[in-house]
Scaffold this motif. Structure first.
Motif, PDB file in Angstrom:
ATOM      1  N   LYS A   1     -17.920 -14.204 -15.180  1.00 57.54           N
ATOM      2  CA  LYS A   1     -18.965 -13.634 -14.307  1.00 57.54           C
ATOM      3  C   LYS A   1     -19.420 -14.698 -13.307  1.00 57.54           C
ATOM      4  N   THR A   2     -19.542 -15.927 -13.786  1.00 57.08           N
ATOM      5  CA  THR A   2     -19.885 -17.043 -12.892  1.00 57.08           C
ATOM      6  C   THR A   2     -19.120 -18.269 -13.383  1.00 57.08           C
ATOM      7  N   SER A   3     -19.184 -19.357 -12.617  1.00 59.80           N
ATOM      8  CA  SER A   3     -18.448 -20.562 -12.992  1.00 59.80           C
ATOM      9  C   SER A   3     -18.972 -21.166 -14.311  1.00 59.80           C
ATOM     10  N   GLN A   4     -20.161 -20.763 -14.741  1.00 59.15           N
ATOM     11  CA  GLN A   4     -20.687 -21.218 -16.041  1.00 59.15           C
ATOM     12  C   GLN A   4     -19.793 -20.752 -17.196  1.00 59.15           C
ATOM     13  N   ASP A   5     -19.035 -19.664 -16.990  1.00 61.04           N
ATOM     14  CA  ASP A   5     -18.217 -19.103 -18.077  1.00 61.04           C
ATOM     15  C   ASP A   5     -16.876 -19.830 -18.254  1.00 61.04           C
TER      16      ASP A   5
ATOM     17  N   ALA B   1     -22.153 -18.994  -6.963  1.00 62.86           N
ATOM     18  CA  ALA B   1     -22.097 -18.865  -8.433  1.00 62.86           C
ATOM     19  C   ALA B   1     -20.720 -18.410  -8.897  1.00 62.86           C
ATOM     20  N   LYS B   2     -20.008 -17.661  -8.049  1.00 64.06           N
ATOM     21  CA  LYS B   2     -18.699 -17.133  -8.438  1.00 64.06           C
ATOM     22  C   LYS B   2     -17.561 -17.975  -7.858  1.00 64.06           C
ATOM     23  N   TYR B   3     -17.830 -19.222  -7.624  1.00 68.63           N
ATOM     24  CA  TYR B   3     -16.816 -20.113  -7.071  1.00 68.63           C
ATOM     25  C   TYR B   3     -15.994 -20.710  -8.218  1.00 68.63           C
ATOM     26  N   TYR B   4     -14.665 -20.588  -8.124  1.00 74.08           N
ATOM     27  CA  TYR B   4     -13.800 -21.131  -9.181  1.00 74.08           C
ATOM     28  C   TYR B   4     -12.714 -22.050  -8.605  1.00 74.08           C
ATOM     29  N   GLY B   5     -12.998 -22.708  -7.507  1.00 73.82           N
ATOM     30  CA  GLY B   5     -12.000 -23.580  -6.881  1.00 73.82           C
ATOM     31  C   GLY B   5     -11.906 -24.918  -7.586  1.00 73.82           C
TER      32      GLY B   5
ATOM     33  N   GLY C   1      -6.156 -15.967  -2.156  1.00 72.99           N
ATOM     34  CA  GLY C   1      -6.908 -15.923  -3.413  1.00 72.99           C
ATOM     35  C   GLY C   1      -8.336 -16.360  -3.162  1.00 72.99           C
ATOM     36  N   CYS C   2      -8.974 -15.703  -2.189  1.00 72.11           N
ATOM     37  CA  CYS C   2     -10.286 -16.151  -1.684  1.00 72.11           C
ATOM     38  C   CYS C   2     -11.410 -15.927  -2.676  1.00 72.11           C
ATOM     39  N   GLY C   3     -11.191 -15.120  -3.726  1.00 70.89           N
ATOM     40  CA  GLY C   3     -12.237 -14.850  -4.703  1.00 70.89           C
ATOM     41  C   GLY C   3     -13.469 -14.258  -4.042  1.00 70.89           C
TER      42      GLY C   3
ATOM     43  N   ASP D   1      -7.252 -11.348  -1.684  1.00 70.91           N
ATOM     44  CA  ASP D   1      -7.355 -11.469  -3.143  1.00 70.91           C
ATOM     45  C   ASP D   1      -6.924 -10.128  -3.744  1.00 70.91           C
ATOM     46  N   PHE D   2      -6.480 -10.143  -5.008  1.00 67.63           N
ATOM     47  CA  PHE D   2      -6.064  -8.864  -5.615  1.00 67.63           C
ATOM     48  C   PHE D   2      -7.027  -8.385  -6.709  1.00 67.63           C
ATOM     49  N   THR D   3      -8.177  -9.063  -6.849  1.00 63.06           N
ATOM     50  CA  THR D   3      -9.144  -8.622  -7.862  1.00 63.06           C
ATOM     51  C   THR D   3     -10.302  -7.899  -7.163  1.00 63.06           C
ATOM     52  N   ASN D   4     -10.440  -6.594  -7.446  1.00 61.12           N
ATOM     53  CA  ASN D   4     -11.431  -5.776  -6.736  1.00 61.12           C
ATOM     54  C   ASN D   4     -12.841  -6.323  -6.852  1.00 61.12           C
ATOM     55  N   GLU D   5     -13.204  -6.768  -8.059  1.00 61.21           N
ATOM     56  CA  GLU D   5     -14.574  -7.236  -8.279  1.00 61.21           C
ATOM     57  C   GLU D   5     -14.896  -8.438  -7.388  1.00 61.21           C
ATOM     58  N   GLN D   6     -13.923  -9.348  -7.246  1.00 60.53           N
ATOM     59  CA  GLN D   6     -14.126 -10.541  -6.414  1.00 60.53           C
ATOM     60  C   GLN D   6     -14.298 -10.131  -4.946  1.00 60.53           C
ATOM     61  N   LEU D   7     -13.444  -9.206  -4.488  1.00 60.93           N
ATOM     62  CA  LEU D   7     -13.510  -8.776  -3.096  1.00 60.93           C
ATOM     63  C   LEU D   7     -14.813  -8.039  -2.803  1.00 60.93           C
ATOM     64  N   ALA D   8     -15.237  -7.198  -3.756  1.00 60.40           N
ATOM     65  CA  ALA D   8     -16.479  -6.432  -3.542  1.00 60.40           C
ATOM     66  C   ALA D   8     -17.637  -7.409  -3.376  1.00 60.40           C
ATOM     67  N   SER D   9     -17.639  -8.451  -4.192  1.00 64.49           N
ATOM     68  CA  SER D   9     -18.699  -9.439  -4.112  1.00 64.49           C
ATOM     69  C   SER D   9     -18.657 -10.159  -2.747  1.00 64.49           C
ATOM     70  N   ALA D  10     -17.472 -10.532  -2.288  1.00 66.56           N
ATOM     71  CA  ALA D  10     -17.340 -11.225  -0.994  1.00 66.56           C
ATOM     72  C   ALA D  10     -17.805 -10.329   0.158  1.00 66.56           C
ATOM     73  N   ARG D  11     -17.382  -9.071   0.141  1.00 65.25           N
ATOM     74  CA  ARG D  11     -17.680  -8.174   1.267  1.00 65.25           C
ATOM     75  C   ARG D  11     -19.180  -7.916   1.416  1.00 65.25           C
ATOM     76  N   LYS D  12     -19.886  -7.944   0.272  1.00 63.20           N
ATOM     77  CA  LYS D  12     -21.337  -7.703   0.313  1.00 63.20           C
ATOM     78  C   LYS D  12     -22.067  -8.708   1.215  1.00 63.20           C
ATOM     79  N   HIS D  13     -21.467  -9.908   1.386  1.00 61.67           N
ATOM     80  CA  HIS D  13     -22.227 -10.974   2.054  1.00 61.67           C
ATOM     81  C   HIS D  13     -21.678 -11.368   3.424  1.00 61.67           C
ATOM     82  N   GLN D  14     -20.774 -10.555   3.955  1.00 61.53           N
ATOM     83  CA  GLN D  14     -20.192 -10.897   5.261  1.00 61.53           C
ATOM     84  C   GLN D  14     -21.251 -10.919   6.361  1.00 61.53           C
ATOM     85  N   ASP D  15     -22.025  -9.835   6.430  1.00 63.07           N
ATOM     86  CA  ASP D  15     -22.996  -9.736   7.506  1.00 63.07           C
ATOM     87  C   ASP D  15     -24.123 -10.749   7.350  1.00 63.07           C
TER      88      ASP D  15
END
Ligand code: SAM
Length: 353
Positions: A17-21, A50-54, A72-74, A96-110
């Motif tokens: 869920k986040t890099s803490q995991d 929080a969702k950064y895994y680089g 693999g932009c996450g 990226d091919f993981t829907n959850e990661q892309l949905a999270s990224a798209r929320k913050h574009q604007d």
């Protein structure tokens, strides 16, 4: 769908869920980074942070106006950092091919567009497999820079990724990416372990196999920007992977078809004249090449091309040409070329990785 693909999607879409995991420090960049990047990071939204895994820094210099692709932009942390640097006239595409990661990224574009004061959106997130980039209808010879942060180790067909990146880059462009490499080849069984793979470890290539693949894809002289040895804190995972050393490494691979297989000496030299943003006194091309402003530095033919035939050209004075050959450039290493944190040192030479 291959089991590796499904496992990776599950790991990044559901397990983490986040890099803490994370169980290890493999997908994790150390805090030390240049002040100018820290300043941009302070402007990034909390969720992509929080969702950064680089595992490294994939932010090269001189990006103003550039067209950049992130494989693999996450959740988009690096895409947003780079969107600030390319500015309104540039463009950053994340895949990226993981829907959850892309949905999270798209929320913050604007949100980031407004934060950086851009009047047009300069980010785009595409759903796709980086093993089939050409299926995304991206234009060949179109990108100035391709970046990727801790992703190529997760894919099965690494040569295909490298070949597609080579096709998508403009001549003089570069693949600037951080990933994990191993000191030896890893067994099939370990490669299919979902946690060891998901944590960016057991899919890692043996470093010398990576060098051969990069060359086979057309990137003839892979350059190491920085490297660090990874420690595996999780006891069970460390036991499973005993005997293998892991390294997080940032490479830059230039698409320059005239690069030679070895570093050859033509008696050339360059002078850095300053002007590269955030590098007023010196420019670091890679771990072996720091160009101080005003200093005449001898270079091999390949390094010359990496400066003369790329976006860095306007910042250097070039002395010499390719007319006379003086033999091999001194100091090419053959042992593992990374910085070890324990029991030994890098055996890298003066020029080649
Ligand atoms: C370790 S995370 C890194 C994410 C991001 N680069 C970052 O720094 O936060 C790996 C990412 O690569 C994506 N990924 C792995 N294999 C992929 C593939 N074959 N095609 C597209 N994305 C992939 C995963 O979905 C995940 O988001």
């Amino acid at each position: 769908m291959s089991s590796i693909k499904t496992e990776v999607q599950k790991y990044y879409g559901e397990t983490l869920k986040t890099s803490q995991d994370l169980k290890t420090s493999a997908c994790c960049t150390p805090d030390a980074m240049p002040g100018w990047i820290k300043k941009i990071l302070s402007q990034i939204h909390d969720e992509p942070m929080a969702k950064y895994y680089g595992c490294g820094l994939v932010v090269p210099h001189s990006l103003e106006g550039a067209k950049v692709l992130d494989l693999g932009c996450g959740a988009g942390r690096d895409v947003f950092i780079i969107s600030k640097l390319v500015g309104e006239k540039g463009e950053v595409v994340g895949v990226d091919f993981t829907n959850e990661q892309l949905a999270s990224a798209r929320k913050h574009q604007d949100w980031h567009r407004e934060k950086f004061g851009h009047t047009r959106l300069n980010t785009q997130f595409l759903n796709g497999d980086i093993q089939d980039l050409l299926a995304l209808k991206l234009k060949p010879n179109d990108f100035d820079v391709v970046v990727s942060n801790c992703v190529v180790n997760l894919v099965e067909d690494k040569l295909k990724v490298l070949k597609d990146v080579f096709a998508l880059l403009k001549e003089g462009g570069e693949f600037y990416f951080s990933d994990v490499y191993a000191s030896r080849r890893i067994s099939e069984e370990l490669q299919h372990d979902p946690v060891a793979r998901g944590e960016c470890l057991s899919g890692a290539l043996y470093w010398n196999d990576f060098h051969q693949l990069a060359k086979a894809a057309g990137f003839r002289d892979p350059r190491i920007v920085e490297s660090r040895q990874l420690t595996i804190g999780d006891e069970a995972l460390a036991q499973k992977l005993a005997g293998i050393e892991f390294f997080s490494v940032t490479y830059r691979l230039f698409k320059l078809p005239k690069l030679e297989a070895a570093c050859e000496d033509y008696g050339q030299a360059v002078i850095y004249n300053g002007g590269i943003p955030q590098s007023p006194a010196a420019y670091l091309l890679d771990g072996h090449h720091l160009f101080e402003k005003g200093k005449v530095v001898s270079v091999c033919g390949n390094t010359w091309m990496m400066l003369a035939d790329t976006r860095f050209k306007e910042h250097f004075t070039f002395i010499g040409n390719f007319e006379k050959h003086f033999g091999i450039f001194p100091g090419c290493g053959t042992d593992i070329p990374y910085e070890r944190s324990v029991g030994g040192s890098s055996a890298a030479g003066a020029c080649c990785p």
